[in-house]
Design an enzyme around this catalytic site. Structure first.
Site, PDB file in Angstrom:
ATOM      1  N   GLU A  46       0.829  -1.207   0.000  1.00 18.83           N
ATOM      2  CA  GLU A  46       0.000   0.000   0.000  1.00 18.83           C
ATOM      3  C   GLU A  46       0.866   1.261   0.000  1.00 18.83           C
ATOM      4  O   GLU A  46       1.891   1.332   0.682  1.00 18.83           O
ATOM      5  CB  GLU A  46      -0.887  -0.030   1.248  1.00 18.83           C
ATOM      6  CG  GLU A  46      -1.818   1.151   1.423  1.00 18.83           C
ATOM      7  CD  GLU A  46      -2.661   1.033   2.679  1.00 18.83           C
ATOM      8  OE1 GLU A  46      -3.553   1.881   2.860  1.00 18.83           O
ATOM      9  OE2 GLU A  46      -2.442   0.102   3.478  1.00 18.83           O
ATOM     10  N   LYS A 112      -9.156   2.987  -2.439  1.00 16.10           N
ATOM     11  CA  LYS A 112      -9.496   2.397  -1.143  1.00 16.10           C
ATOM     12  C   LYS A 112     -10.824   2.952  -0.650  1.00 16.10           C
ATOM     13  O   LYS A 112     -11.061   4.161  -0.671  1.00 16.10           O
ATOM     14  CB  LYS A 112      -8.380   2.708  -0.138  1.00 16.10           C
ATOM     15  CG  LYS A 112      -8.490   1.983   1.193  1.00 16.10           C
ATOM     16  CD  LYS A 112      -7.246   2.259   2.024  1.00 16.10           C
ATOM     17  CE  LYS A 112      -7.250   1.492   3.329  1.00 16.10           C
ATOM     18  NZ  LYS A 112      -6.008   1.761   4.115  1.00 16.10           N
ATOM     19  N   CYS A 148      -5.773  -3.053   1.836  1.00 13.12           N
ATOM     20  CA  CYS A 148      -5.704  -3.188   3.290  1.00 13.12           C
ATOM     21  C   CYS A 148      -7.071  -3.239   3.980  1.00 13.12           C
ATOM     22  O   CYS A 148      -7.731  -4.275   3.980  1.00 13.12           O
ATOM     23  CB  CYS A 148      -4.837  -2.082   3.872  1.00 13.12           C
ATOM     24  SG  CYS A 148      -4.016  -2.557   5.429  1.00 13.12           S
ATOM     25  N   LYS A 180      -1.440  -9.035  16.081  1.00 12.11           N
ATOM     26  CA  LYS A 180      -1.883  -8.692  14.737  1.00 12.11           C
ATOM     27  C   LYS A 180      -1.852  -9.870  13.762  1.00 12.11           C
ATOM     28  O   LYS A 180      -2.727  -9.992  12.896  1.00 12.11           O
ATOM     29  CB  LYS A 180      -1.000  -7.563  14.193  1.00 12.11           C
ATOM     30  CG  LYS A 180      -1.563  -6.831  12.999  1.00 12.11           C
ATOM     31  CD  LYS A 180      -2.840  -6.091  13.346  1.00 12.11           C
ATOM     32  CE  LYS A 180      -3.326  -5.171  12.262  1.00 12.11           C
ATOM     33  NZ  LYS A 180      -2.489  -3.976  12.127  1.00 12.11           N
ATOM     34  N   GLY A 290      24.030  -1.809  34.233  1.00 14.54           N
ATOM     35  CA  GLY A 290      24.144  -3.119  34.858  1.00 14.54           C
ATOM     36  C   GLY A 290      22.789  -3.713  35.167  1.00 14.54           C
ATOM     37  O   GLY A 290      22.696  -4.827  35.709  1.00 14.54           O
TER      38      GLY A 290
END
Length: 540
Positions: A46, A112, A148, A180, A290
């Site tokens: 995309e 889209k 998407c 996801k 540390g």
């Protein structure tokens, strides 16, 4: 009708805003797919040309001009169909589109339709929703385009099926978070089962500010089974064959899905690597205490950039234990990075001597603790400026949530690999990294965390145990649950109200903090925007 089609998933890392560079990368990939893989179609992610997410670059009029110039260059490619994403002017405004380029011409445009406007997405700020179908024919096979978010809704895929499509190609820029991968495949499986159509899912890869795109492109047949896939967190061109006579992808390479800790660790590594490299830093510097947070950050940075581009600096004070000094040195030696020790006591004393007449009559408190941290911040920023190294901060999500950090001290820096990593996961990731090669001393993982800003200080003196703290924070930050809802889950009421108050009053710190890699469904950044000044009541 051809006996088969070879389609290449171009799982590549593009630089936002670099339209010329991205175009050159597209051209190179298309030529390799055509000449080496004998591909019929190559599919890019995309918004390929401008990169994702371009944010307010989309408001610049010259973006359209540059994209049109780039399209002319792409039209010089022959012998293969290019499916690329770009932002361009549509019927009523700017649209997020996919173009099919064949033999010097744009033969199809698709806009889209569903514009996400939640979590990290803000597409309604820039784009108008498109209309119409993106159907094209390649060697007798009818192919529908999708971008998407359109695949997260049933009707665009159903409309493609009704129009005679035999396959759907989906261009994606789907950012990583820990849940996801499963969500993506469940959504695409639902569309396959609803329509009886196979889907080719090509995803972006790479880091862009706080977002990481993990790739994992795949081909799924109409029965909902993945039959071919690309690796996670790896660039490349990945071919898939489609057989029109059966309406299915032919089984190819099946990539084993890495476990959750592996995926998160790889996301942190690629997030650091791309932020440093894309912004032109020579390397990174960080304060090595540390402790486990800086130790894990050091490992991530070294894996991302190589030891020759990493500098670690230990800055002891009178409260720094011998154990911390020994462990920091061992971490640096195990990873082979440049290691320096710079004592801060002279700097701290200079500050307190200068302030003595102002502080007269006041008892020592956290002011002096913060001065230790700020002395370290001054040194690290000076090294960063002089050497051209990005300063990495090392605070984790749990600390950032409750403000357990010092402004202009340990918060000083440009990027934070652990910003969205809860403390309990820091321990898990440290153990995981040691399975790849022992680089974090076991004693660092086992001993109680401490900022070592006071004698005998440990984190749990002022915070609930981290397993409880992180559970409360997940309920409040990621699930938006109220204090009373969290108490009802069995948590101590006093602890819940204390933690939620700390989260709310420390928004001003987080607003000034370095950005960092997002790995949860809701991190501190693009997808959590709370007011600093607020009278909000936390109870319900």
């Amino acid at each position: 009708m051809s006996s088969s089609l070879t389609i290449v998933m171009a799982q590549l890392d593009f630089l936002v805003g670099d339209i010329d560079g991205n175009t050159s990368k597209i051209i190179d990939a298309a030529k390799r797919a055509r000449d080496t893989l004998q591909a019929d179609i190559i599919v890019f992610p995309e918004l390929t040309l401008c990169g994702y997410p371009p944010e307010d670059l989309l408001l610049r009029p010259s973006l359209i001009v540059r994209s049109e110039q780039a399209l002319k260059r792409l039209c010089n490619i022959h012998g293969i169909d290019l499916v690329v994403g770009l932002a361009t002017t549509g019927n009523v405004g700017l649209e997020n589109q996919a173009f099919v380029i064949r033999e010097g011409e744009v033969i199809r445009r698709y806009s889209k339709k569903h514009l996400p406007n939640y979590q990290v997405f803000d597409e309604k700020r820039y784009f108008s929703p498109g209309s119409g179908l993106g159907l094209f024919d390649c060697k007798g096979t009818k192919i529908a385009l999708s971008i998407c978010e359109d695949m997260w809704y049933p009707w665009p895929a159903q409309a493609a099926k009704a129009a005679g499509a035999q396959m759907i190609i989906s261009l994606n820029a789907s950012p990583f978070h820990r849940d996801k991968l499963h969500l993506r495949k469940e959504v695409i499986k639902a569309r396959c089962l609803e329509t009886g159509l196979p889907v080719l899912y090509t995803n972006l890869i790479g880091g862009q500010d706080e977002l990481v795109f993990d790739g994992g492109s795949f081909a799924m047949n109409a029965d909902g089974n993945v039959v071919a896939g690309a690796p996670y967190f790896k660039e490349g061109l990945f071919p898939v064959d489609f057989k029109p006579s059966t309406g299915a992808f032919i089984s190819g390479d099946i990539i084993e899905t890495p476990n959750l800790l592996s995926r998160i660790y790889q996301a942190l590594v690629i997030g650091v690597r791309d932020y440093v490299n894309k912004n032109g830093f020579k390397g990174v510097v960080l304060g090595l205490s540390g402790g486990i947070d800086s130790g894990l950050t050091l490992a991530i940075a070294t894996d991302a950039l190589g030891p020759e581009r990493v500098q670690a600096v230990m800055m002891p004070y009178r409260y720094t234990s011998k154990i911390s000094l020994a462990d920091a040195e061992e971490e640096a030696l195990l990873l082979g990075v440049d290691y320096k020790v710079l004592a801060i006591e002279p700097i701290f004393n200079a500050f307190t001597d200068t302030l003595a007449h102002i502080f007269e009559g006041y008892e020592e408190d956290t002011t002096e603790e913060n001065l230790q941290s700020r002395s370290r911040g001054v040194l690290l920023m000076a090294i960063s400026n002089k050497q051209g190294y990005l300063l990495l901060t090392t605070g984790n999500k749990s600390e950032m949530a409750v403000g357990y950090a010092t402004l202009y001290g340990d918060m000083a820096g440009g990027f934070n690999a652990l910003k969205d990593v809860p403390k309990t996961m820091v321990f898990e990731l440290a153990r995981y990294r040691n399975t790849l090669g022992y680089v974090i001393p076991q004693r660092v993982i086992d001993r109680p965390p401490s900022a070592e800003l006071a004698l005998g200080q440990v984190d749990q003196d002022s915070l609930p145990p981290y397993d409880q703290l992180d559970a409360i924070l997940e309920h409040y930050i990621e699930k938006d649950r109220s204090a009373e809802d969290i108490v009802a889950e069995g948590f101590d009421r006093e602890a819940v109200y204390k933690v939620l108050r700390l989260v709310d009053i420390n928004e001003f710190k987080r607003r000034q903090a370095a950005i960092g890699v997002r790995i949860t469904p809701r991190g501190f950044g693009r997808d959590r925007r709370y007011p600093i000044t607020s009278g909000w009541k936390r109870g319900v």
